[in-house]
Design an enzyme around this catalytic site. Structure first.
Site, PDB file in Angstrom:
ATOM      1  N   ASP A  41     -33.410 -18.787   3.619  1.00 33.87           N
ATOM      2  CA  ASP A  41     -32.263 -19.303   4.382  1.00 33.87           C
ATOM      3  C   ASP A  41     -32.381 -18.745   5.796  1.00 33.87           C
ATOM      4  OD1 ASP A  41     -29.526 -20.180   5.195  1.00 33.87           O
ATOM      5  OD2 ASP A  41     -29.244 -20.435   3.040  1.00 33.87           O
ATOM      6  N   ASP A  56     -36.088 -20.307   9.331  1.00 40.37           N
ATOM      7  CA  ASP A  56     -35.494 -21.542   9.861  1.00 40.37           C
ATOM      8  C   ASP A  56     -36.479 -22.666   9.543  1.00 40.37           C
ATOM      9  OD1 ASP A  56     -34.764 -23.749  11.386  1.00 40.37           O
ATOM     10  OD2 ASP A  56     -34.121 -22.526  13.102  1.00 40.37           O
ATOM     11  N   VAL A  57     -36.088 -23.583   8.657  1.00 38.66           N
ATOM     12  CA  VAL A  57     -37.040 -24.602   8.190  1.00 38.66           C
ATOM     13  C   VAL A  57     -37.439 -25.609   9.271  1.00 38.66           C
ATOM     14  CG1 VAL A  57     -36.321 -24.413   5.769  1.00 38.66           C
ATOM     15  CG2 VAL A  57     -35.248 -26.147   7.251  1.00 38.66           C
ATOM     16  N   ASN A  83     -33.585 -27.915   0.141  1.00 39.88           N
ATOM     17  CA  ASN A  83     -32.135 -28.008  -0.047  1.00 39.88           C
ATOM     18  C   ASN A  83     -31.360 -27.702   1.232  1.00 39.88           C
ATOM     19  OD1 ASN A  83     -29.567 -27.713  -1.804  1.00 39.88           O
ATOM     20  ND2 ASN A  83     -29.760 -25.689  -0.854  1.00 39.88           N
ATOM     21  N   TYR A 149     -26.000 -37.363   9.615  1.00 42.20           N
ATOM     22  CA  TYR A 149     -26.232 -36.896   8.235  1.00 42.20           C
ATOM     23  C   TYR A 149     -26.849 -38.013   7.398  1.00 42.20           C
ATOM     24  CZ  TYR A 149     -25.216 -34.693   3.710  1.00 42.20           C
ATOM     25  OH  TYR A 149     -25.316 -34.133   2.456  1.00 42.20           O
ATOM     26  N   LYS A 153     -30.610 -38.169   5.656  1.00 37.24           N
ATOM     27  CA  LYS A 153     -30.785 -38.223   4.202  1.00 37.24           C
ATOM     28  C   LYS A 153     -31.503 -39.514   3.779  1.00 37.24           C
ATOM     29  CE  LYS A 153     -28.805 -34.262   3.182  1.00 37.24           C
ATOM     30  NZ  LYS A 153     -29.536 -33.144   2.560  1.00 37.24           N
ATOM     31  N   THR A 184     -17.931 -27.252  -2.942  1.00 38.68           N
ATOM     32  CA  THR A 184     -18.680 -26.227  -2.212  1.00 38.68           C
ATOM     33  C   THR A 184     -17.911 -25.908  -0.941  1.00 38.68           C
ATOM     34  OG1 THR A 184     -19.820 -28.000  -1.048  1.00 38.68           O
ATOM     35  CG2 THR A 184     -20.979 -27.066  -2.942  1.00 38.68           C
TER      36      THR A 184
HETATM   37  N1  LIG Z   1     -21.755 -30.118  -0.983  1.00 41.84           N
HETATM   38  C1  LIG Z   1     -21.799 -31.419  -1.140  1.00 41.84           C
HETATM   39  O1  LIG Z   1     -20.781 -32.063  -1.443  1.00 41.84           O
HETATM   40  C2  LIG Z   1     -23.102 -32.159  -0.994  1.00 41.84           C
HETATM   41  C3  LIG Z   1     -23.118 -33.530  -1.256  1.00 41.84           C
HETATM   42  C4  LIG Z   1     -24.319 -34.241  -1.114  1.00 41.84           C
HETATM   43  C5  LIG Z   1     -25.466 -33.546  -0.737  1.00 41.84           C
HETATM   44  N2  LIG Z   1     -25.408 -32.213  -0.484  1.00 41.84           N
HETATM   45  C6  LIG Z   1     -26.637 -31.561  -0.051  1.00 41.84           C
HETATM   46  O2  LIG Z   1     -26.912 -30.457  -0.877  1.00 41.84           O
HETATM   47  C7  LIG Z   1     -27.586 -29.441  -0.121  1.00 41.84           C
HETATM   48  C8  LIG Z   1     -26.862 -28.114  -0.259  1.00 41.84           C
HETATM   49  O3  LIG Z   1     -25.524 -28.326   0.138  1.00 41.84           O
HETATM   50  P1  LIG Z   1     -24.417 -27.178   0.091  1.00 41.84           P
HETATM   51  O4  LIG Z   1     -23.118 -27.841  -0.130  1.00 41.84           O
HETATM   52  O5  LIG Z   1     -24.819 -26.060  -0.805  1.00 41.84           O
HETATM   53  O6  LIG Z   1     -24.464 -26.737   1.622  1.00 41.84           O
HETATM   54  P2  LIG Z   1     -24.337 -25.327   2.330  1.00 41.84           P
HETATM   55  O7  LIG Z   1     -23.969 -25.628   3.730  1.00 41.84           O
HETATM   56  O8  LIG Z   1     -23.471 -24.406   1.492  1.00 41.84           O
HETATM   57  O9  LIG Z   1     -25.826 -24.783   2.228  1.00 41.84           O
HETATM   58  C9  LIG Z   1     -26.819 -25.187   3.103  1.00 41.84           C
HETATM   59  C10 LIG Z   1     -27.636 -23.962   3.419  1.00 41.84           C
HETATM   60  O10 LIG Z   1     -28.678 -24.348   4.305  1.00 41.84           O
HETATM   61  C11 LIG Z   1     -28.837 -23.300   5.230  1.00 41.84           C
HETATM   62  N3  LIG Z   1     -29.482 -23.781   6.444  1.00 41.84           N
HETATM   63  C12 LIG Z   1     -28.946 -24.484   7.477  1.00 41.84           C
HETATM   64  N4  LIG Z   1     -29.850 -24.691   8.425  1.00 41.84           N
HETATM   65  C13 LIG Z   1     -30.995 -24.100   7.998  1.00 41.84           C
HETATM   66  C14 LIG Z   1     -32.284 -23.952   8.556  1.00 41.84           C
HETATM   67  N5  LIG Z   1     -32.581 -24.455   9.759  1.00 41.84           N
HETATM   68  N6  LIG Z   1     -33.224 -23.281   7.850  1.00 41.84           N
HETATM   69  C15 LIG Z   1     -32.926 -22.757   6.639  1.00 41.84           C
HETATM   70  N7  LIG Z   1     -31.730 -22.846   6.062  1.00 41.84           N
HETATM   71  C16 LIG Z   1     -30.783 -23.513   6.742  1.00 41.84           C
HETATM   72  C17 LIG Z   1     -27.429 -22.797   5.515  1.00 41.84           C
HETATM   73  O11 LIG Z   1     -27.445 -21.499   6.071  1.00 41.84           O
HETATM   74  C18 LIG Z   1     -26.807 -22.870   4.123  1.00 41.84           C
HETATM   75  O12 LIG Z   1     -26.923 -21.647   3.420  1.00 41.84           O
HETATM   76  C19 LIG Z   1     -27.644 -29.971   1.312  1.00 41.84           C
HETATM   77  O13 LIG Z   1     -28.903 -30.568   1.532  1.00 41.84           O
HETATM   78  C20 LIG Z   1     -26.552 -31.003   1.352  1.00 41.84           C
HETATM   79  O14 LIG Z   1     -26.779 -32.005   2.308  1.00 41.84           O
HETATM   80  C21 LIG Z   1     -24.258 -31.503  -0.601  1.00 41.84           C
END
Ligand SMILES: NC(=O)c1ccc[n+]([C@@H]2O[C@H](COP(=O)([O-])OP(=O)(O)OC[C@H]3O[C@@H](n4cnc5c(N)ncnc54)[C@H](O)[C@@H]3O)[C@@H](O)[C@H]2O)c1
Length: 245
Positions: A41, A56-57, A83, A149, A153, A184
């Site tokens: 992360d 940082d990805v 993710n 977004y 995706k 979340t």
């Molecule tokens: N929560 C939802 O309702 C939902 C719905 C559909 C899809 N998603 C997808 O599921 C995945 C996880 O979602 P979540 O709700 O746990 O989100 P979240 O925001 O809690 O987690 C995302 C993580 O990615 C990290 N991150 C951000 N930029 C980064 C970078 N440049 N390098 C490395 N890490 C980085 C953040 O620090 C965070 O810990 C995401 O891809 C999101 O788009 C979530």
């Protein structure tokens, strides 16, 4: 009949965005199935995975370094879960700042490309591998104000299919998981509270509730396991029926 196993004993895995809510659940589920997981992360996530690394990805150099370290410390890699996602800018395109647009694409889409690029040589060394891209139901359909977004995706869904074709004969699969709204901090912050998030998002899902992180982790385990051995280039919508209407 051959055993189609969910067992991941000894398999090296990298999960990005592992400090987030879904990421943590995925790491926990893969670890429980026996995988040895490197949790990546922006800052090294605490109490998650066997190896925790800051990465940082969207930064090609940082990705190369983190994947090399993960592979060395885990003794090989064969699972990648992309993710990580940037904070979502909200508004029509006249309201989304160019920097926020670029960040969404750089993290959500280019990050998956960079991570795949760095991990595939390690998969080749073992003769097998799987890439799981965490997309979204909003990569299939969209909703007002989420241009960056949704575009990121939708791109990720397409990248998954090309990865699957390019590496099919190398015993490397590429799949995606498209969650609907999941309880979340991402949706709680958007709505203001857990109750407000449930009230706002549950009616959008035919099942009448939002998803749980454990449900996403279970779907992820299936997709990266041998049980999904013939699944590649495919997306699993775990969206409570959101896109079925
Ligand atoms: N929560 C939802 O309702 C939902 C719905 C559909 C899809 N998603 C997808 O599921 C995945 C996880 O979602 P979540 O709700 O746990 O989100 P979240 O925001 O809690 O987690 C995302 C993580 O990615 C990290 N991150 C951000 N930029 C980064 C970078 N440049 N390098 C490395 N890490 C980085 C953040 O620090 C965070 O810990 C995401 O891809 C999101 O788009 C979530």
């Amino acid at each position: 009949m051959a055993d189609l196993s969910f067992d991941l004993t000894g398999r090296g895995a990298v999960v990005t965005g592992a400090g987030g809510d879904i990421g943590r659940a995925v790491v926990a589920r893969l670890t429980a199935a026996g995988a040895r997981v490197a949790a990546l992360d922006l800052t090294a996530p605490e109490d998650v995975g066997e190896v925790a690394l800051a990465c940082d990805v969207s930064d090609a150099g940082a990705v190369e370094a983190a994947v090399a370290e993960a592979a060395a410390r885990l003794g090989g890699l064969e699972i990648l879960v992309n993710n990580a996602a940037a904070p979502t800018p909200v508004g029509d395109v006249t309201q989304i700042a160019p920097e926020a647009w670029a960040r969404s694409l750089a993290v959500n889409l280019t990050g998956a490309y960079l991570m795949s690029r760095a991990c595939i040589p390690h998969f080749r060394a073992l003769g097998r591998g799987v890439i799981l891209n965490v997309a979204s139901q909003l990569g299939h359909v969209t909703t007002p104000g989420r241009a960056a977004y949704s575009a990121s995706k939708a791109g990720l869904l397409s990248l998954t299919r090309t990865l699957a074709l390019d590496h099919a004969t190398e015993n490397i699969r590429a799949v995606s998981l498209s969650p609907g709204a999941v309880m979340t901090s991402r949706i709680i912050d958007q709505a203001g509270s857990e109750e407000a998030a449930e009230a706002a998002f549950a009616p959008l899902h035919p099942v009448g509730r939002v998803g749980r992180v454990e449900e996403m982790a279970s779907a992820a385990l299936f997709l990266v396991s041998d049980a999904a051995g013939f699944v590649t280039g495919a997306d699993l919508l775990a969206d409570g029926g959101y896109t079925a209407r």
